[in-house]
Design an enzyme around this catalytic site. Sequence first.
Site, PDB file in Angstrom:
ATOM      1  N   HIS A  98      22.338  47.521  29.694  1.00  0.00           N
ATOM      2  CA  HIS A  98      22.433  48.557  28.513  1.00  0.00           C
ATOM      3  C   HIS A  98      23.633  48.232  27.392  1.00  0.00           C
ATOM      4  O   HIS A  98      24.079  48.927  26.627  1.00  0.00           O
ATOM      5  CB  HIS A  98      22.985  49.935  29.303  1.00  0.00           C
ATOM      6  CG  HIS A  98      21.889  50.749  29.792  1.00  0.00           C
ATOM      7  ND1 HIS A  98      20.421  50.423  29.202  1.00  0.00           N
ATOM      8  CD2 HIS A  98      21.715  51.460  30.857  1.00  0.00           C
ATOM      9  CE1 HIS A  98      19.727  51.325  30.142  1.00  0.00           C
ATOM     10  NE2 HIS A  98      20.401  51.621  31.019  1.00  0.00           N
ATOM     11  N   ASP A 165      30.371  58.321  30.093  1.00  0.00           N
ATOM     12  CA  ASP A 165      29.698  59.697  29.802  1.00  0.00           C
ATOM     13  C   ASP A 165      28.062  59.578  30.616  1.00  0.00           C
ATOM     14  O   ASP A 165      27.701  60.538  30.889  1.00  0.00           O
ATOM     15  CB  ASP A 165      29.119  59.711  28.467  1.00  0.00           C
ATOM     16  CG  ASP A 165      30.448  60.019  27.587  1.00  0.00           C
ATOM     17  OD1 ASP A 165      31.552  60.367  27.962  1.00  0.00           O
ATOM     18  OD2 ASP A 165      30.364  60.021  26.254  1.00  0.00           O
ATOM     19  N   GLU A 237      60.065  24.082  39.875  1.00  0.00           N
ATOM     20  CA  GLU A 237      61.148  24.305  40.623  1.00  0.00           C
ATOM     21  C   GLU A 237      62.106  23.170  40.545  1.00  0.00           C
ATOM     22  O   GLU A 237      61.671  22.171  39.663  1.00  0.00           O
ATOM     23  CB  GLU A 237      61.038  24.922  42.212  1.00  0.00           C
ATOM     24  CG  GLU A 237      60.376  26.166  42.275  1.00  0.00           C
ATOM     25  CD  GLU A 237      60.586  26.641  43.619  1.00  0.00           C
ATOM     26  OE1 GLU A 237      61.064  26.007  44.998  1.00  0.00           O
ATOM     27  OE2 GLU A 237      60.014  27.843  43.743  1.00  0.00           O
TER      28      GLU A 237
HETATM   29  C1  LIG Z   1      23.235  55.766  26.991  1.00  0.00           C
HETATM   30  C2  LIG Z   1      24.650  54.625  27.331  1.00  0.00           C
HETATM   31  C3  LIG Z   1      25.902  55.644  27.337  1.00  0.00           C
HETATM   32  C4  LIG Z   1      26.987  54.849  27.357  1.00  0.00           C
HETATM   33  N1  LIG Z   1      28.260  55.600  27.560  1.00  0.00           N
HETATM   34  C5  LIG Z   1      29.506  54.807  27.781  1.00  0.00           C
HETATM   35  C6  LIG Z   1      30.640  55.590  28.149  1.00  0.00           C
HETATM   36  O1  LIG Z   1      30.711  56.621  27.863  1.00  0.00           O
HETATM   37  N2  LIG Z   1      31.780  54.962  27.910  1.00  0.00           N
HETATM   38  C7  LIG Z   1      31.754  53.594  27.955  1.00  0.00           C
HETATM   39  O2  LIG Z   1      32.674  52.938  28.015  1.00  0.00           O
HETATM   40  N3  LIG Z   1      30.646  52.659  27.797  1.00  0.00           N
HETATM   41  C8  LIG Z   1      29.433  53.403  27.585  1.00  0.00           C
HETATM   42  N4  LIG Z   1      28.118  52.889  27.463  1.00  0.00           N
HETATM   43  C9  LIG Z   1      28.132  51.425  27.425  1.00  0.00           C
HETATM   44  C10 LIG Z   1      28.257  50.677  28.487  1.00  0.00           C
HETATM   45  O3  LIG Z   1      29.235  50.958  29.301  1.00  0.00           O
HETATM   46  C11 LIG Z   1      28.368  49.154  28.418  1.00  0.00           C
HETATM   47  O4  LIG Z   1      27.120  48.739  27.529  1.00  0.00           O
HETATM   48  C12 LIG Z   1      28.007  48.209  29.698  1.00  0.00           C
HETATM   49  O5  LIG Z   1      28.297  47.217  29.667  1.00  0.00           O
HETATM   50  C13 LIG Z   1      26.665  48.646  30.237  1.00  0.00           C
HETATM   51  O6  LIG Z   1      26.493  48.461  31.683  1.00  0.00           O
HETATM   52  P1  LIG Z   1      25.374  47.506  32.275  1.00  0.00           P
HETATM   53  O7  LIG Z   1      25.409  47.866  33.639  1.00  0.00           O
HETATM   54  O8  LIG Z   1      24.182  47.795  31.501  1.00  0.00           O
HETATM   55  O9  LIG Z   1      25.956  46.049  31.995  1.00  0.00           O
HETATM   56  P2  LIG Z   1      25.013  44.760  30.946  1.00  0.00           P
HETATM   57  O10 LIG Z   1      24.761  45.439  29.751  1.00  0.00           O
HETATM   58  O11 LIG Z   1      24.274  44.645  31.892  1.00  0.00           O
HETATM   59  O12 LIG Z   1      26.215  43.717  31.068  1.00  0.00           O
HETATM   60  C14 LIG Z   1      27.345  43.940  30.119  1.00  0.00           C
HETATM   61  C15 LIG Z   1      28.368  42.909  30.474  1.00  0.00           C
HETATM   62  O13 LIG Z   1      28.850  43.065  31.953  1.00  0.00           O
HETATM   63  C16 LIG Z   1      28.479  41.630  32.383  1.00  0.00           C
HETATM   64  N5  LIG Z   1      28.335  42.149  33.790  1.00  0.00           N
HETATM   65  C17 LIG Z   1      27.504  43.025  34.425  1.00  0.00           C
HETATM   66  N6  LIG Z   1      27.677  43.090  35.566  1.00  0.00           N
HETATM   67  C18 LIG Z   1      28.609  42.359  35.980  1.00  0.00           C
HETATM   68  C19 LIG Z   1      28.911  41.823  37.389  1.00  0.00           C
HETATM   69  N7  LIG Z   1      28.818  42.280  38.281  1.00  0.00           N
HETATM   70  N8  LIG Z   1      30.178  41.041  37.326  1.00  0.00           N
HETATM   71  C20 LIG Z   1      30.577  40.406  36.080  1.00  0.00           C
HETATM   72  N9  LIG Z   1      29.925  40.917  34.867  1.00  0.00           N
HETATM   73  C21 LIG Z   1      29.034  41.497  34.946  1.00  0.00           C
HETATM   74  C22 LIG Z   1      27.398  41.181  31.708  1.00  0.00           C
HETATM   75  O14 LIG Z   1      27.387  39.775  31.818  1.00  0.00           O
HETATM   76  C23 LIG Z   1      27.679  41.562  30.277  1.00  0.00           C
HETATM   77  O15 LIG Z   1      28.750  40.721  29.615  1.00  0.00           O
HETATM   78  C24 LIG Z   1      26.988  53.591  27.397  1.00  0.00           C
HETATM   79  C25 LIG Z   1      25.614  52.717  27.197  1.00  0.00           C
HETATM   80  C26 LIG Z   1      24.672  53.664  26.957  1.00  0.00           C
HETATM   81  C27 LIG Z   1      23.225  52.761  27.096  1.00  0.00           C
END
Ligand SMILES: Cc1cc2nc3c(=O)[nH]c(=O)nc-3n(C[C@H](O)[C@H](O)[C@H](O)COP(=O)(O)OP(=O)(O)OC[C@H]3O[C@@H](n4cnc5c(N)ncnc54)[C@H](O)[C@@H]3O)c2cc1C
Length: 383
Positions: A98, A165, A237
């Site tokens: 995401h 959110d 040290e």
């Molecule tokens: C509809 C929507 C609403 C959102 N609302 C909010 C909000 O209210 N507040 C907010 O802060 N963000 C919000 N976001 C943004 C979201 O938190 C970030 O885009 C987040 O990184 C997405 O999580 P993901 O699991 O899809 O991660 P990904 O997009 O799959 O990965 C994001 C990053 O994290 C790394 N990563 C993923 N998993 C791991 C792991 N297990 N260990 C180490 N690194 C890892 C990935 O390599 C990448 O660099 C929202 C996004 C969407 C689409």
Amino acid sequence: MAEKTFQFPTYFKLLLIIITTLGKIVTAEEISAVENISDKLRNDTESLWKVSRDFGNIVHEVPAMVFHPASVDDIANLIKSSYSSPVPFAIAARGQGHSTGGQAMARDGVVVDMAALRRERKKKGVGGISIDVYGEYVDVGGEQLWIDVLNETVENGVAPISWTDYLYLSVGGTLSNAGISGQSFRYGPQISNVLEMDVVTGTDVFVKWIRLLYSDFSAFTRDQERLISIKALDYLEGNLLMHQGPINNWRSSFFPLSDHLRIATLITKHKILYCLELSKYYYHHQSQENVNKEIEELLEGMGNIPGFYYEKHVSYVEFLNRVRSGELWLQSQGLWEVPHPWLNLFIPKSQIMQFNSGVFRGIIFKRNITTGPVLVYPMNRSK
Ligand SMILES: Cc1cc2nc3c(=O)[nH]c(=O)nc-3n(C[C@H](O)[C@H](O)[C@H](O)COP(=O)(O)OP(=O)(O)OC[C@H]3O[C@@H](n4cnc5c(N)ncnc54)[C@H](O)[C@@H]3O)c2cc1C
């Protein structure tokens, strides 16, 4: 209408964030050759297409492979295989994808599909979410979704206090960008509520550990102070060597037996020697030569006695646990349960020379006081 009340824990303990390694192009053949994990790699068009895009749908990067881990060990093995390949390949964890700018993509590298680990854990009934109501924390795998964390914690009458959110995001994914929402003004972002985090690095940490001898206290402290001001080392040290004490004190044995006579002769000549001790951590993938070169440059122009340079390469744990072997030896000799007069002092830099002449030379040496270890090293007042 009765309102259900929940106990809200103050902290939220998070665990297991995975990887983030970078590097260069990998061929499918190269990774497929890796033992134990090759059956978890996919490179069919559909698998590659799915991880070449994200919520932003602006950046599109195609990896060479998608990895479906069944355990944390699988991930560690993948990272190890990257480090051991001639040119490390890029690895990116993908939570829910995401992101909006390709953060979870790895062009020509490997994308680790964290959802596969989540599915595998569910299948095995290992969950990946474990709640400690009384400890007020929840232990969660980075691959888990916030919606599942919410459902499971609420069932136990507790819940984390800082959220995003939208909850169909992975724990690792949101923590990688802090996790900000309407609760942050009060509790901080999600990352500020993490008590502890395990990071899968797939690498081992080693330590280059060095001792240098000085006869001149001012050169010794000058070099110590310069080294801590550069902040290039991980540990510094120093200690005293006097004829009243053993060359290898109980806190750590370091000098090779073959050099004891040389060092003892030097002590007799100078009365007191000052031993500067330093170390630098390095990772398996970093060539030892790089660390050697870095240290060599760092030590240029130092005022230590030439020809009395000692070094070791040890594991991180061995280094940090260095005092233990001395303790065990003393215990085995029945020398542990003895009186232990002990003194710790912080001395201002302006007085350290007087301390040397007054205490080290004027009292301990002149009065022939038998000493145990005497450690002396500088601190930064701001720390
Ligand atoms: C509809 C929507 C609403 C959102 N609302 C909010 C909000 O209210 N507040 C907010 O802060 N963000 C919000 N976001 C943004 C979201 O938190 C970030 O885009 C987040 O990184 C997405 O999580 P993901 O699991 O899809 O991660 P990904 O997009 O799959 O990965 C994001 C990053 O994290 C790394 N990563 C993923 N998993 C791991 C792991 N297990 N260990 C180490 N690194 C890892 C990935 O390599 C990448 O660099 C929202 C996004 C969407 C689409």
